[in-house]
Design an enzyme around this catalytic site. Structure first.
Site, short mmCIF file in Angstrom:
data_model
loop_
_atom_site.label_atom_id
_atom_site.label_comp_id
_atom_site.label_asym_id
_atom_site.label_seq_id
_atom_site.Cartn_x
_atom_site.Cartn_y
_atom_site.Cartn_z
N LYS A 1 4.52 5.42 -1.18
CA LYS A 1 4.31 4.79 0.12
C LYS A 1 3.77 5.74 1.18
O LYS A 1 4.13 6.90 1.24
CB LYS A 1 5.62 4.19 0.65
CG LYS A 1 6.26 3.18 -0.25
CD LYS A 1 5.72 1.77 -0.08
CE LYS A 1 5.67 1.26 1.31
NZ LYS A 1 6.80 0.46 1.68
N GLU B 1 3.55 0.75 14.02
CA GLU B 1 4.70 -0.16 13.96
C GLU B 1 5.63 0.06 15.16
O GLU B 1 6.12 -0.88 15.78
CB GLU B 1 5.48 0.04 12.66
CG GLU B 1 4.75 -0.55 11.46
CD GLU B 1 5.43 -0.22 10.14
OE1 GLU B 1 6.62 0.16 10.14
OE2 GLU B 1 4.76 -0.34 9.10
N HIS C 1 -7.17 -17.45 11.81
CA HIS C 1 -6.01 -17.77 10.96
C HIS C 1 -5.76 -16.67 9.93
O HIS C 1 -5.26 -16.92 8.85
CB HIS C 1 -6.18 -19.11 10.25
CG HIS C 1 -6.62 -20.21 11.17
ND1 HIS C 1 -5.75 -20.94 11.94
CD2 HIS C 1 -7.87 -20.66 11.48
CE1 HIS C 1 -6.43 -21.82 12.67
NE2 HIS C 1 -7.73 -21.65 12.43
N SER D 1 8.19 7.28 2.35
CA SER D 1 9.47 6.61 2.11
C SER D 1 10.41 7.60 1.43
O SER D 1 9.97 8.45 0.66
CB SER D 1 9.25 5.40 1.22
OG SER D 1 10.45 5.06 0.56
#
Ligand code: ARG
Length: 463
Positions: free
Chosen positions: A289, A296, A162, A283
């Site tokens: 970032k 991804e 979980h 970014s």
């Protein structure tokens, strides 16, 4: 060499008007099936050799065909092969180029075959080649995982259920889970390859041919391990391609799950791993970032693989026997699937050795997650307490530790004994992360020795 004028289309004698420009573009496959060129040539060479062997083609014609196709292949490899939309597909384009080079011999090449069995053969040859590249890359990725697993056979991290810290595992054990996924992917593709590697040529348009062909000879020439046994099935079957896409969708699903874990582990909140800058981007407006773009994108590309699988399943479902032009739509999904798999696996195999492990953060997360709670319960059970009661005792101990802001292993002995008189000072052997790991030495377990053994077994299996 006689050369009566060649019609604009190889089938045009039957027709009284040309197709419109739009229909021509709509029906042509040459803008994408040009990639089949080397395989189309390979198939034609085997077919021509067979025709000569059975006495349908003269030795001179065969020599002309070999010379012509050799030149076309060289042109293709040099990037000089010019295709023409008027010639619809790669088969007609090559046939016309051949006829231009060698005259009548080129026109005799198509004896005893059809584009229907020709294209089925080309796609199988192309796919066999693509599968071999993918298999090699899967192995490279697996080797990279083995190296990482071995280096981190002792590195403690929380295992999750979980997405919550559950029990301690080693990072090496986690990498070996990834290894197993790719191992099954490899098995699946090897199995799929057996059904890809069968010869359709000889089925001609659908009903076979009246020429005395030798299909065994062609199969041997092309390295096929078997021959499609029914001419109708041979030209209409694409389930080998669907199997490949299904196996490919599972590969991408696995890469996607691993990518998802890397993305999570890289967030500053987890901070379990870092990826080298070459797999990340910054970014444009947030200077702090560092985004894991490669994992991804790998996760994202899984969508297109699933799409290709559904596309081919849908393509097949309404088709009566035998060949239908619908099948021309098999190519773009297949080509894109192979490209996506090859690129994704090559990058993955490159990225895995670059994973930088932050063992301190992993250990901290395992401690904060009370990952050894189950070990305490098992300890009490081994001392005679029924499991349900042990579960309750440990739940209370965890609550106390939580209130005190400490680990279970930091609770002093008298405090632990207050929860159950069965506790004695040997409890700390199971409450520590290393103690918990060290007990799981069975096959498939996470103890460092078990992980090292798994790596050794795997290396032996890969040879
Ligand atoms: N370009 C076609 C394909 O990819 C080749 C076979 C065409 N055969 C036909 N009878 N129209 O399927």
């Amino acid at each position: 060499m006689s050369t009566p004028s060649t019609p604009a289309q190889a089938w045009s004698g039957r027709f009284s008007e040309p197709v419109s420009e739009r229909v021509k573009r709509y029906t042509a496959s040459i803008p994408f099936d040009w990639r089949l060129a080397p395989f189309d040539i390979q198939g034609s060479l085997a077919h021509a050799a067979m025709l000569q062997k059975v006495g349908v083609l003269s030795a001179e014609d065969l020599a002309d065909i070999r010379r012509g196709l050799g030149e076309i292949l060289a042109d293709f490899e040099a990037g000089n092969f010019v295709w023409n939309l008027d010639d619809e597909d790669i088969h007609f384009n090559i046939e016309r180029a051949l006829t231009k080079k060698v005259g009548d011999a080129g026109k005799r090449l198509h004896t005893g075959r059809s584009r229907n069995d020709q294209v089925a053969t080309d796609v199988r040859l192309w796919l066999r080649d693509a599968i071999d590249s993918i298999l090699a890359l899967l192995r490279a990725a697996q080797v990279a995982l083995l190296d990482l697993a071995e280096r981190h056979a002792d590195t403690v991290m929380p295992g999750f259920t979980h997405l919550q810290a559950a029990q301690p595992v080693t990072f090496g054990h986690h990498m070996m889970a990834w290894f197993e996924m790719l191992g099954r992917d490899h098995e699946r593709l090897v199995d799929c390859r057996r059904r890809v590697n069968r010869l359709p040529l000889g089925a001609a348009a659908l009903a076979g041919t009246s020429y005395p062909i030798d299909r065994e000879f062609v199969a041997r020439e092309l390295g096929f391990e078997d021959i499609c046994q029914n001419s109708l099935d041979a030209v209409s079957d694409r389930d080998f391609a669907i199997e490949f896409l299904a196996a490919g969708a599972l590969i991408m699903t696995h890469l996607s799950r691993m990518s998802e874990e890397m993305v999570i582990w890289m967030t500053p909140r987890f901070g379990f791993i870092d990826l080298p800058d070459r797999f990340c981007t910054g970014s444009s407006i947030m200077p702090q970032k560092k985004n894991p773009d490669v994992p991804e994108l790998m996760r994202g590309k899984t969508g297109r693989m699933n799409g290709h699988l559904i596309a081919l399943l849908t393509l097949m479902k309404g088709q009566p026997l035998a060949y239908n032009k619908d099948n021309q739509e098999d190519k773009e999904p297949l080509f894109d699937a192979a490209d996506t798999l090859i690129d994704s696996l090559a990058i993955y195999a490159e990225m895995v050795p670059g994973i930088q492990v932050r063992a301190d953060r992993m250990r901290q997360a395992a401690i904060e997650g009370y990952a050894t709670a189950t070990d305490l319960a098992d300890y009490l059970v081994k001392k005679g307490l029924p499991f349900r009661e042990a579960h309750e005792v440990v739940a209370r101990a965890v609550r106390t530790a939580e209130q005190k802001g400490c680990d279970l292993a930091d609770l002093p002995l008298p405090e632990l004994q207050a929860f159950s008189p069965l506790v004695s000072d040997d409890v700390y052997q199971v409450l520590t992360l290393e103690g918990s790991l060290a007990q799981r030495t069975h096959l498939g377990g996470t103890a460092p020795v078990a992980v090292r053994a798994a790596v050794a077994r795997a290396r032996k299996r890969l040879g």
